[in-house]
Design an enzyme around this catalytic site. Structure first.
Site, PDB file in Angstrom:
ATOM      1  N   THR A  22       0.799  -1.230   0.000  1.00 50.90           N
ATOM      2  CA  THR A  22       0.000   0.000   0.000  1.00 50.90           C
ATOM      3  C   THR A  22       0.830   1.278   0.000  1.00 50.90           C
ATOM      4  O   THR A  22       1.938   1.300   0.550  1.00 50.90           O
ATOM      5  CB  THR A  22      -0.918   0.029   1.244  1.00 50.90           C
ATOM      6  OG1 THR A  22      -1.610   1.260   1.280  1.00 50.90           O
ATOM      7  CG2 THR A  22      -0.113  -0.100   2.525  1.00 50.90           C
TER       8      THR A  22
ATOM      9  N   TYR B 110      -2.502   0.192   9.644  1.00 51.36           N
ATOM     10  CA  TYR B 110      -2.700  -0.561   8.402  1.00 51.36           C
ATOM     11  C   TYR B 110      -1.420  -0.525   7.565  1.00 51.36           C
ATOM     12  O   TYR B 110      -0.891  -1.571   7.156  1.00 51.36           O
ATOM     13  CB  TYR B 110      -3.888   0.014   7.627  1.00 51.36           C
ATOM     14  CG  TYR B 110      -3.945  -0.494   6.211  1.00 51.36           C
ATOM     15  CD1 TYR B 110      -4.174  -1.832   5.947  1.00 51.36           C
ATOM     16  CD2 TYR B 110      -3.738   0.374   5.132  1.00 51.36           C
ATOM     17  CE1 TYR B 110      -4.198  -2.308   4.643  1.00 51.36           C
ATOM     18  CE2 TYR B 110      -3.758  -0.091   3.830  1.00 51.36           C
ATOM     19  CZ  TYR B 110      -3.985  -1.434   3.593  1.00 51.36           C
ATOM     20  OH  TYR B 110      -3.990  -1.902   2.309  1.00 51.36           O
TER      21      TYR B 110
END
Ligand code: UDP
Length: 340
Positions: A119, A143
């Protein structure tokens, strides 16, 4: 020659599009998914679905033992930045620790190629835009941190055990299968484009714009939206490139769109107004994330086929119109993993 792949999270949004691409080229695909966020109907005919949780170590061992695997693609993850700010350890454990355990199991079972769904949230608030692979790493949420844990484990798995890996740092995955078979179906939905579409259709309350006081031209966050089919193609190209060694690629279109730009694009595609409320910033959101994807282009020839925001929104809208209930499998646990 037909190759055999294991795809974790292959019933999810990005994973299902990669599975479709593998099936199309005639490969054999086994999906492992716990179906808490994924959907049985998102696994196209031609792939085999094993309903299992990666945290179930004996089960995972048995699945990996049933090789040989040309490569493992790892998509299965919790993926909500905002949620991770409220539940950091859930992310660090379910994504980070489970991902590391998966890599260790792959090494034990002789897997030699691994492709990770990573990501742009690794980059925090970057000093330079667009963001290339050399940008400083400073995850802006648990995350992002959980994906970094997995990237680092892959680094050591490569160094010590020779596992070749591709870490693909997606910017904002969006859109839907241009053939209309697959699309985005989260419960609850938290992503901007599907929310804006449903708000335009009057299927949900107005869209809340998370922050209008960012240091951007219109005050809203800027993101690089990349079509999910282009992401799937990037996975195939990165896989082929592994023959020359491990790679890390940033994946976007290199164009930034503000929240208000997205709203305008959705209005143009739907022919309806998107009702709006202006709200507070969402924790963990960096102001601007735009990718420099020259490296994957140079090394693999990857080029997005659907770089325009209008095309991205059009495919997402077509999916929504054709599948107003998504995959239609609500209840039965879909999404019960998510508490906002
Ligand atoms: N966003 C928003 N309202 C929403 C959902 C998202 O303003 O209801 C904003 C969010 O703050 C971010 C952008 O839209 O700047 C994209 O968010 P999304 O959740 O789609 O993806 P993320 O950037 O978190 O991966």
């Amino acid at each position: 020659m037909q190759q055999r792949f294991l795809v974790t999270g292959g019933a999810g949004y990005v994973g299902s599009h990669l599975v479709a691409a593998l099936i199309e080229r005639g490969d054999e695909v086994v999906v492992v998914d716990n179906l808490r966020q994924g959907h049985r109907a998102a696994v196209l005919a031609g792939a085999r679905l094993i309903e299992a949780d990666l945290a179930d170590a004996p089960r995972l061992d048995a699945i990996l033992a049933d090789g040989p695997w040309h490569a493992v693609f790892h998509f299965a993850a919790l993926s909500l930045v905002g949620e991770s700010m409220a539940q950091p350890f859930r992310y660090l454990l379910d994504n980070g620790a489970t991902g590391i355990a998966l890599i260790a199991a792959c090494v034990r079972h002789g897997v030699t190629r691994f492709v990770l769904s990573s990501t742009a949230n690794l980059f925090g608030t970057p000093a330079r835009i667009p963001i290339d692979e050399e940008a400083a790493i400073d995850p802006s949420s648990p995350y992002g941190e959980s994906k970094l844990m997995i990237e680092r484990a892959l680094f050591w798995a490569g160094r010590v055990h020779g596992l070749r890996s591709a870490c693909l740092r997606y910017f904002n995955a969006a859109g839907a299968d241009p053939a209309g078979r697959l699309g985005e179906d989260h419960d609850p939905e938290t992503h901007l484009i599907p929310i804006a579409i449903d708000a335009a259709l009057g299927r949900r309350p107005p869209l809340t714009v998370f922050g209008t006081d960012y240091a951007t031209p219109d005050g809203t966050c800027i993101r690089d939206y990349i079509h999910v089919a282009d992401l799937a193609d990037a996975h195939l190209r990165a896989l082929a490139r592994l023959e020359e060694g491990s790679v890390i690629y940033n994946l976007g279109n290199g164009r930034g769109h503000s929240v208000r730009d997205v709203v305008r694009a959705v209005e143009a595609v739907t022919g309806r107004r998107v009702p709006l409320l202006e709200g507070a910033r969402r924790a963990g959101d960096p102001p601007v994330l735009v990718a420099a994807s020259e490296r994957i282009n140079r090394e693999t020839g990857w080029q997005p086929r659907y770089p325009d925001l209008a095309d991205i929104c059009r495919t997402a809208y077509a999916w929504r119109l054709a599948h107003p209930q998504g995959y239609g499998d609500r209840g039965g646990g879909a999404g019960d993993d998510i508490t906002l």
